[in-house]
Design a protein around this motif. Structure first.
Motif, PDB file in Angstrom:
ATOM      1  N   GLY A  81      38.278  39.242  58.558  1.00  0.00           N
ATOM      2  CA  GLY A  81      38.133  40.684  58.415  1.00  0.00           C
ATOM      3  C   GLY A  81      38.869  41.240  57.216  1.00  0.00           C
ATOM      4  N   LEU A  82      39.579  40.389  56.469  1.00  0.00           N
ATOM      5  CA  LEU A  82      40.247  40.841  55.250  1.00  0.00           C
ATOM      6  C   LEU A  82      39.216  41.189  54.181  1.00  0.00           C
ATOM      7  CD1 LEU A  82      43.182  38.323  54.609  1.00  0.00           C
ATOM      8  CD2 LEU A  82      43.392  40.814  54.726  1.00  0.00           C
ATOM      9  N   PRO A  83      39.475  42.244  53.394  1.00  0.00           N
ATOM     10  CA  PRO A  83      38.680  42.424  52.189  1.00  0.00           C
ATOM     11  C   PRO A  83      39.083  41.359  51.175  1.00  0.00           C
ATOM     12  CG  PRO A  83      40.519  43.940  52.173  1.00  0.00           C
ATOM     13  CD  PRO A  83      40.557  43.232  53.512  1.00  0.00           C
ATOM     14  N   PHE A  84      38.302  41.191  50.123  1.00  0.00           N
ATOM     15  CA  PHE A  84      38.732  40.286  49.063  1.00  0.00           C
ATOM     16  C   PHE A  84      39.971  40.860  48.399  1.00  0.00           C
ATOM     17  CE2 PHE A  84      38.606  38.913  44.549  1.00  0.00           C
ATOM     18  CZ  PHE A  84      38.846  37.568  44.782  1.00  0.00           C
ATOM     19  N   LEU A  85      41.013  40.025  48.266  1.00  0.00           N
ATOM     20  CA  LEU A  85      42.297  40.456  47.729  1.00  0.00           C
ATOM     21  C   LEU A  85      42.481  39.946  46.310  1.00  0.00           C
ATOM     22  CD1 LEU A  85      44.591  39.744  50.819  1.00  0.00           C
ATOM     23  CD2 LEU A  85      43.515  41.917  50.172  1.00  0.00           C
ATOM     24  N   GLY A  86      42.829  40.822  45.415  1.00  0.00           N
ATOM     25  CA  GLY A  86      43.140  40.422  44.045  1.00  0.00           C
ATOM     26  C   GLY A  86      44.364  41.161  43.571  1.00  0.00           C
ATOM     27  N   GLY A  87      45.367  40.412  43.101  1.00  0.00           N
ATOM     28  CA  GLY A  87      46.586  41.097  42.716  1.00  0.00           C
ATOM     29  C   GLY A  87      47.541  40.249  41.923  1.00  0.00           C
ATOM     30  N   VAL A  88      48.824  40.556  42.074  1.00  0.00           N
ATOM     31  CA  VAL A  88      49.825  40.021  41.162  1.00  0.00           C
ATOM     32  C   VAL A  88      51.157  39.846  41.886  1.00  0.00           C
ATOM     33  CG1 VAL A  88      50.395  42.359  40.359  1.00  0.00           C
ATOM     34  CG2 VAL A  88      50.912  40.393  38.889  1.00  0.00           C
ATOM     35  N   ASN A  89      51.904  38.839  41.467  1.00  0.00           N
ATOM     36  CA  ASN A  89      53.282  38.655  41.917  1.00  0.00           C
ATOM     37  C   ASN A  89      54.193  39.613  41.157  1.00  0.00           C
ATOM     38  OD1 ASN A  89      53.795  35.962  43.667  1.00  0.00           O
ATOM     39  ND2 ASN A  89      51.977  35.707  42.372  1.00  0.00           N
ATOM     40  N   TRP A 123      45.611  39.175  31.154  1.00  0.00           N
ATOM     41  CA  TRP A 123      45.251  40.089  32.227  1.00  0.00           C
ATOM     42  C   TRP A 123      43.880  40.716  31.963  1.00  0.00           C
ATOM     43  CZ3 TRP A 123      47.206  41.140  36.960  1.00  0.00           C
ATOM     44  CH2 TRP A 123      46.696  42.263  37.618  1.00  0.00           C
ATOM     45  N   THR A 124      43.686  41.238  30.762  1.00  0.00           N
ATOM     46  CA  THR A 124      42.447  41.960  30.477  1.00  0.00           C
ATOM     47  C   THR A 124      41.237  41.034  30.413  1.00  0.00           C
ATOM     48  OG1 THR A 124      42.894  41.836  28.093  1.00  0.00           O
ATOM     49  CG2 THR A 124      43.654  43.796  29.252  1.00  0.00           C
ATOM     50  N   GLN A 125      41.444  39.795  29.923  1.00  0.00           N
ATOM     51  CA  GLN A 125      40.311  38.895  29.733  1.00  0.00           C
ATOM     52  C   GLN A 125      39.999  38.013  30.928  1.00  0.00           C
ATOM     53  OE1 GLN A 125      39.660  37.051  25.934  1.00  0.00           O
ATOM     54  NE2 GLN A 125      41.253  38.281  24.948  1.00  0.00           N
ATOM     55  N   ALA A 126      41.014  37.652  31.717  1.00  0.00           N
ATOM     56  CA  ALA A 126      40.793  36.691  32.799  1.00  0.00           C
ATOM     57  C   ALA A 126      40.985  37.284  34.189  1.00  0.00           C
ATOM     58  CB  ALA A 126      41.720  35.487  32.625  1.00  0.00           C
ATOM     59  N   VAL A 127      41.999  38.131  34.356  1.00  0.00           N
ATOM     60  CA  VAL A 127      42.335  38.627  35.690  1.00  0.00           C
ATOM     61  C   VAL A 127      41.543  39.879  36.043  1.00  0.00           C
ATOM     62  CG1 VAL A 127      44.181  39.344  37.244  1.00  0.00           C
ATOM     63  CG2 VAL A 127      44.650  37.670  35.428  1.00  0.00           C
ATOM     64  N   LYS A 128      41.608  40.876  35.202  1.00  0.00           N
ATOM     65  CA  LYS A 128      40.976  42.160  35.510  1.00  0.00           C
ATOM     66  C   LYS A 128      39.488  42.044  35.850  1.00  0.00           C
ATOM     67  CE  LYS A 128      40.664  46.942  33.880  1.00  0.00           C
ATOM     68  NZ  LYS A 128      40.997  47.865  32.760  1.00  0.00           N
ATOM     69  N   PRO A 129      38.713  41.189  35.145  1.00  0.00           N
ATOM     70  CA  PRO A 129      37.293  41.085  35.500  1.00  0.00           C
ATOM     71  C   PRO A 129      37.050  40.537  36.905  1.00  0.00           C
ATOM     72  CG  PRO A 129      37.681  40.194  33.309  1.00  0.00           C
ATOM     73  CD  PRO A 129      39.025  40.407  33.921  1.00  0.00           C
ATOM     74  N   ASN A 130      38.052  39.916  37.515  1.00  0.00           N
ATOM     75  CA  ASN A 130      37.882  39.314  38.828  1.00  0.00           C
ATOM     76  C   ASN A 130      38.625  40.034  39.945  1.00  0.00           C
ATOM     77  OD1 ASN A 130      36.186  36.912  38.259  1.00  0.00           O
ATOM     78  ND2 ASN A 130      37.856  36.441  36.847  1.00  0.00           N
ATOM     79  N   LEU A 131      39.147  41.209  39.650  1.00  0.00           N
ATOM     80  CA  LEU A 131      39.768  42.017  40.696  1.00  0.00           C
ATOM     81  C   LEU A 131      38.685  42.569  41.630  1.00  0.00           C
ATOM     82  CD1 LEU A 131      42.430  43.965  38.587  1.00  0.00           C
ATOM     83  CD2 LEU A 131      42.851  42.084  40.205  1.00  0.00           C
ATOM     84  N   PRO A 132      39.052  42.975  42.840  1.00  0.00           N
ATOM     85  CA  PRO A 132      38.045  43.495  43.783  1.00  0.00           C
ATOM     86  C   PRO A 132      37.262  44.678  43.211  1.00  0.00           C
ATOM     87  CG  PRO A 132      40.127  43.112  44.876  1.00  0.00           C
ATOM     88  CD  PRO A 132      40.393  42.916  43.430  1.00  0.00           C
ATOM     89  N   GLY A 145      42.532  48.319  40.177  1.00  0.00           N
ATOM     90  CA  GLY A 145      41.837  47.673  41.280  1.00  0.00           C
ATOM     91  C   GLY A 145      42.650  46.682  42.071  1.00  0.00           C
ATOM     92  N   VAL A 146      43.902  46.437  41.687  1.00  0.00           N
ATOM     93  CA  VAL A 146      44.754  45.525  42.455  1.00  0.00           C
ATOM     94  C   VAL A 146      44.932  46.058  43.877  1.00  0.00           C
ATOM     95  CG1 VAL A 146      47.159  44.785  42.714  1.00  0.00           C
ATOM     96  CG2 VAL A 146      45.995  44.481  40.526  1.00  0.00           C
TER      97      VAL A 146
END
Length: 391
Positions: A78-86, A382-391, A119-120
């Motif tokens: 039931g979790l939404p897809f989680l995308g974030g950062v340490n 962050w801008t090229q690899a992470v941000k495009p894959n955030l929820p 979007g994190v």
């Protein structure tokens, strides 16, 4: 390493053997087989990843740009897809033997709103065991907890209800001794989690990260027993609605999980009922030795994660979260990390999400930094690899 496909390679790949169920069968850079075994269809999940998924009819050949889609399966938890950062800082100076000196460093609070606005929806906040309880089985230190909780509350209020992972960052150790294996007893270990769970039991957005990167254990079964003890203690303290992250062995290795701790962790039970709120906690870096200490990335880890996904699907459709991964601000990592996180997102029914290492109190010279620059701009990784894959 992700490679770019050229025409001859694409033609040659047609001759490869059929791919098994849940294996990769296409995507940008893919040079392997592009047809699936009978009963499976090669399905485009995103530009980087086509996967052999159960389907009717004859096997399908994929080509980049194919529009075949099956949608994303709903997570069993039931979790939404989680995308974030340490958000590192309170873990600074914790050594891999579980020893600690210092006071930790508060993660800059402005970063939470900065990332949430993009979007994190999950933040992982590591802390040293010795800061939270300066003595084993001792009461939580009020001064430190005030600092830590202030950070947690900023994180919780930074966007549209993000999740926050409380990450005990001690490598299954206290000052060199392994929990229940010559070091602290299970009772001393669970005393911490009983107290923390009692403090956060009313907030379902809190996730309990039982332990960061257990490694070089004398006994994996004994460690699994310690994990069960932590789960029991958390639930007994009244925290019955929260997700609990269960770490394996070998530095929480996603690669080792299916053959080391994974089969035993599958048997951990939840006193609150079912297993949907027990999420496996895995890590995987992309550099040459999987240490997260090099700026260049040599793999996308898609092969490792494909094996992990197949294992979890075959064992009750369980879920895992990739709570540490990352790379340097280099072109190889822009490509490889983007492909890895795209795979995680495409398989969100099994891989609940990711938190990239790391921002927080790290400065912008740290080799794996995703800490924003002083002018508010983000690191290129962050801008090229992470941000495009955030929820």
């Amino acid at each position: 390493m992700v490679k770019y496909a050229f025409g001859l390679l694409a033609l040659a790949s047609i001759a490869f053997a059929q791919q098994p169920l849940y294996a990769q069968c296409g995507g940008v850079g893919w040079t392997g087989g592009t047809t699936c075994v009978s009963g499976a269809a090669c399905t485009r999940l995103n530009d980087y990843y086509f996967q052999c998924l159960p389907g009717t009819g004859t096997p399908t050949t994929s080509t980049p740009g194919s529009t075949t889609t099956s949608g994303t399966p709903a997570p069993s938890s039931g979790l939404p897809f989680l995308g974030g950062v340490n958000m590192a800082g309170y873990d600074f100076s914790v050594a891999t033997d579980g020893s600690f000196t210092g006071r930790g460093v508060n993660p800059p609070v402005a970063q939470f709103a900065h990332f949430a606005s993009q979007g994190v929806n999950v933040f992982r906040i590591p802390f040293a065991w010795q800061l939270m309880t300066p003595t084993l089985s001792g009461t939580i230190d009020a001064t430190f907890f005030a600092r830590y909780d202030a950070t947690v509350q900023v994180a919780l209020s930074s966007g549209s209800n993000p999740y926050v992972i409380l990450d005990l960052h001690n490598y299954a150790r206290w000052n060199g001794g392994i929990i229940a294996q010559g070091g602290p007893t299970d009772a001393q270990f669970t005393s911490l989690w009983s107290q923390l769970a009692a403090k956060y039991k009313s907030n379902p957005k809190i996730m309990f990260g039982v332990m960061n990167e257990p490694h070089d254990l004398q006994s994996v079964p004994t460690w699994v027993s310690s994990v069960q003890a932590a789960v029991n203690a958390i639930r007994a303290a009244g925290a019955t609605s929260q997700y609990i992250l269960l770490p394996g062995s070998s530095w929480s290795s996603a690669q080792a999980f299916p053959t080391e701790a994974g089969p035993m962790l599958l048997k951990v039970t939840d006193p609150a009922g079912g297993t949907s709120k027990l999420i496996f906690d895995v890590h995987k870096y992309l550099d040459s030795d999987n240490s997260g200490t090099h700026a260049d990335c040599t793999t996308s880890n898609v092969d490792v994660l494909t094996t992990l996904v197949a294992f979890l699907k075959a064992n009750g459709n369980r879920q895992a979260i990739l709570s540490e991964t990352g790379g340097g601000n280099t072109s190889s990592c822009f490509t490889n990390l983007k492909a890895e996180l795209a795979y995680v997102k495409a398989n969100s029914g099994t891989l609940a999400g990711f938190t990239v290492w790391s921002a927080g109190a790290f400065d912008t010279t740290y080799i794996l930094t995703v800490t924003p620059n002083a002018d508010g701009t983000d690191q290129p990784l962050w801008t090229q690899a992470v941000k495009p894959n955030l929820p």
